[in-house]
Design an enzyme around this catalytic site. Structure first.
Site, PDB file in Angstrom:
ATOM      1  N   ASP A 298      16.303  -6.554  11.297  1.00 36.41           N
ATOM      2  CA  ASP A 298      17.634  -5.959  11.330  1.00 36.41           C
ATOM      3  C   ASP A 298      18.328  -6.434  12.603  1.00 36.41           C
ATOM      4  O   ASP A 298      17.735  -7.107  13.439  1.00 36.41           O
ATOM      5  CB  ASP A 298      17.564  -4.432  11.220  1.00 36.41           C
ATOM      6  CG  ASP A 298      16.872  -3.803  12.417  1.00 36.41           C
ATOM      7  OD1 ASP A 298      16.503  -4.536  13.351  1.00 36.41           O
ATOM      8  OD2 ASP A 298      16.692  -2.574  12.410  1.00 36.41           O
TER       9      ASP A 298
ATOM     10  N   ASP B  54      14.093  -1.249   2.108  1.00 40.10           N
ATOM     11  CA  ASP B  54      13.162  -0.965   3.200  1.00 40.10           C
ATOM     12  C   ASP B  54      13.309   0.500   3.550  1.00 40.10           C
ATOM     13  O   ASP B  54      14.387   1.080   3.358  1.00 40.10           O
ATOM     14  CB  ASP B  54      13.479  -1.793   4.457  1.00 40.10           C
ATOM     15  CG  ASP B  54      14.640  -1.198   5.223  1.00 40.10           C
ATOM     16  OD1 ASP B  54      15.795  -1.410   4.808  1.00 40.10           O
ATOM     17  OD2 ASP B  54      14.411  -0.470   6.210  1.00 40.10           O
TER      18      ASP B  54
ATOM     19  N   CYS C  39      -5.029   5.262  -8.975  1.00 40.95           N
ATOM     20  CA  CYS C  39      -4.621   4.328  -7.921  1.00 40.95           C
ATOM     21  C   CYS C  39      -5.783   3.409  -7.555  1.00 40.95           C
ATOM     22  O   CYS C  39      -6.914   3.861  -7.401  1.00 40.95           O
ATOM     23  CB  CYS C  39      -4.161   5.116  -6.698  1.00 40.95           C
ATOM     24  SG  CYS C  39      -3.684   4.074  -5.320  1.00 40.95           S
TER      25      CYS C  39
ATOM     26  N   CYS D 211      -5.976   1.627  -4.736  1.00 41.20           N
ATOM     27  CA  CYS D 211      -5.982   1.310  -3.303  1.00 41.20           C
ATOM     28  C   CYS D 211      -7.354   1.606  -2.685  1.00 41.20           C
ATOM     29  O   CYS D 211      -8.151   2.364  -3.246  1.00 41.20           O
ATOM     30  CB  CYS D 211      -4.881   2.069  -2.572  1.00 41.20           C
ATOM     31  SG  CYS D 211      -5.314   3.736  -2.058  1.00 41.20           S
TER      32      CYS D 211
ATOM     33  N   CYS E  64      -8.100   5.429  -2.258  1.00 40.22           N
ATOM     34  CA  CYS E  64      -8.442   6.171  -3.483  1.00 40.22           C
ATOM     35  C   CYS E  64      -9.774   5.699  -4.072  1.00 40.22           C
ATOM     36  O   CYS E  64     -10.438   6.461  -4.772  1.00 40.22           O
ATOM     37  CB  CYS E  64      -7.321   6.042  -4.509  1.00 40.22           C
ATOM     38  SG  CYS E  64      -5.853   6.958  -4.023  1.00 40.22           S
TER      39      CYS E  64
ATOM     40  N   HIS F 266      -2.556   4.149   1.209  1.00 39.27           N
ATOM     41  CA  HIS F 266      -2.245   4.671  -0.136  1.00 39.27           C
ATOM     42  C   HIS F 266      -0.734   4.639  -0.401  1.00 39.27           C
ATOM     43  O   HIS F 266      -0.298   4.159  -1.451  1.00 39.27           O
ATOM     44  CB  HIS F 266      -2.772   6.092  -0.326  1.00 39.27           C
ATOM     45  CG  HIS F 266      -2.230   6.698  -1.583  1.00 39.27           C
ATOM     46  ND1 HIS F 266      -2.753   6.424  -2.832  1.00 39.27           N
ATOM     47  CD2 HIS F 266      -1.133   7.473  -1.803  1.00 39.27           C
ATOM     48  CE1 HIS F 266      -2.011   7.020  -3.754  1.00 39.27           C
ATOM     49  NE2 HIS F 266      -1.029   7.659  -3.159  1.00 39.27           N
TER      50      HIS F 266
HETATM   51 ZN   LIG Z   1      -4.373   5.237  -3.487  1.00 42.45          ZN
END
Ligand SMILES: [Zn+2]
Length: 371
Positions: A88, A260, A298, A300, A303, A329
């Site tokens: 930015d 963003d 999920c 990730c 998880c 996550h």
């Molecule tokens: Zn997750």
């Protein structure tokens, strides 16, 4: 540099070719304010699905300053991130200081919140700093119009930003793409006038600034409805500082390509976790004995390995690992959401999918807030 590869209604799927690689849009960009996405290593940032990061010119200009980053070869080498970076201009942060800012036609002078020094920021200085950072996408220096503003105030602020956009373009001699910013507060006529002026100056992409600053959802949507259809269809469109998962879905449906926000990382650090079934507040006592992951669907790292009970415990003990695991996550969720939206655009099934998801999130949040 930007190619639209599929469309579904007003939404577009595209490819953005930048100096440090290709970005698939619509895309969400995590905030790496001080040259770091809080609590995450670059490997983790990449593994959660990040394509492009946002860096803050204002903060990096104050600390460590352009000399250090220049000596170390730019922001990519300094923070060991080899993917694209958008920076930015510093405008948003400097104007959020408000009381300590002296504004003139050529820029702003302010007291550094770090050490109290008087610091100057202008279109030329912002362009120089973003060149030193070696940003892939450079934003013009603008004034983020405060909210609320009268029509008269919003107009004079918008016209100042248009002048600074032209100065930014003349001053920038780096190798990144340069994006113009549309201002004009919540006034459709000013937004359209601002857009025409920045398109006339000519940029590689166009951003919408000054939203998500206190106006309600209806006002933001009204601005987007008036503005987005008039934005050049062959250039990327970036909605700055937005937002919640529902904001992202609505933005994509209206034809926005880039977003963003600090929300996924900031909220993660406060135990506020996003899932397809709505928000999980890990601090609630109900999670103390819960062996299930944040979201069973999920993929990730968090998880796949950890229970809600463990995250609840880490958060209670203020362990730093809680911030890392929960940021992993939330960012993974945001990127998965964008991946799902891109897929639905390619299949031309976005409209039904988006309506269903928006209803699902609204229902889940109603249940959560009444629980
Ligand atoms: Zn997750």
């Amino acid at each position: 540099m930007f190619e639209v590869v599929a469309e579904s209604g007003e939404a577009r799927r595209g490819e953005l070719q930048l100096n440090h690689g290709k970005v698939e849009t619509p895309v969400f960009m995590p905030c790496g304010t001080y040259g770091s996405v809080k609590a995450l290593t670059p490997v983790q940032i990449r593994e959660v699905g990040t394509q492009v990061l946002l860096g803050n010119t204002f903060h990096l200009m104050l600390r460590p300053g352009p000399d250090v980053i220049s000596d170390l070869g730019g922001l990519h080498g300094f923070m060991d991130w080899d993917g694209p970076i958008l920076t930015d201009s510093g405008g948003y942060q400097v104007f959020s200081l408000r009381d300590n800012v002296a504004l003139d036609d050529k820029g702003v002078t302010f007291r550094s919140p770090v050490n109290g020094d008087r610091v100057r920021l202008s279109p030329e200085i912002s362009m120089h700093m973003q060149k030193v950072l070696k940003s892939d996408i450079v934003m013009v220096f603008d004034e983020c119009t405060p909210y609320p503003a009268t029509h008269h105030e919003a107009k004079s602020s918008m016209l100042r930003s248009v002048g600074w956009a032209a100065t930014s373009k003349s001053a920038y001699d780096g190798e990144g793409a340069l994006f113009g910013i549309v201002q004009g507060s919540v006034y459709d006529d000013l937004r359209v006038e601002s857009l025409a002026a920045v398109v006339d100056i000519g940029f590689d992409g166009f951003a919408i600034g000054g939203l998500s600053v206190g106006e309600d959802i209806e006002e933001m949507n009204a601005v987007l409805s008036a503005l987005v259809p008039q934005m050049p269809s062959d250039h990327p469109r970036y909605l700055m500082g937005v937002g919640t998962p529902s904001d992202l879905i609505r933005g994509v449906v209206q034809g926005i390509d880039m977003f963003d926000c600090v929300m996924p990382t900031r909220n993660a650090r406060n135990g506020h976790l996003f899932t397809w079934e709505g928000v999980v507040r890990i601090r609630n006592a109900v999670h103390k004995h819960d062996s299930s992951p944040i979201d069973p669907n999920c993929g990730c790292y968090t998880c796949q390995h950890f229970s809600r009970a463990y995250l609840h415990h880490l958060d209670r003990c203020r362990e730093m690992l809680a911030c890392t695991l929960m940021s992993i996550h939330n960012l993974h969720f945001y990127h998965e959401l964008m991946t799902a939206l891109r897929k639905r655009i390619s299949e031309n099934t976005l409209s039904d999918f988006a309506s269903r998801l928006l209803a699902q999130f609204a229902d889940a949040n109603r249940v959560n807030s009444s629980a």
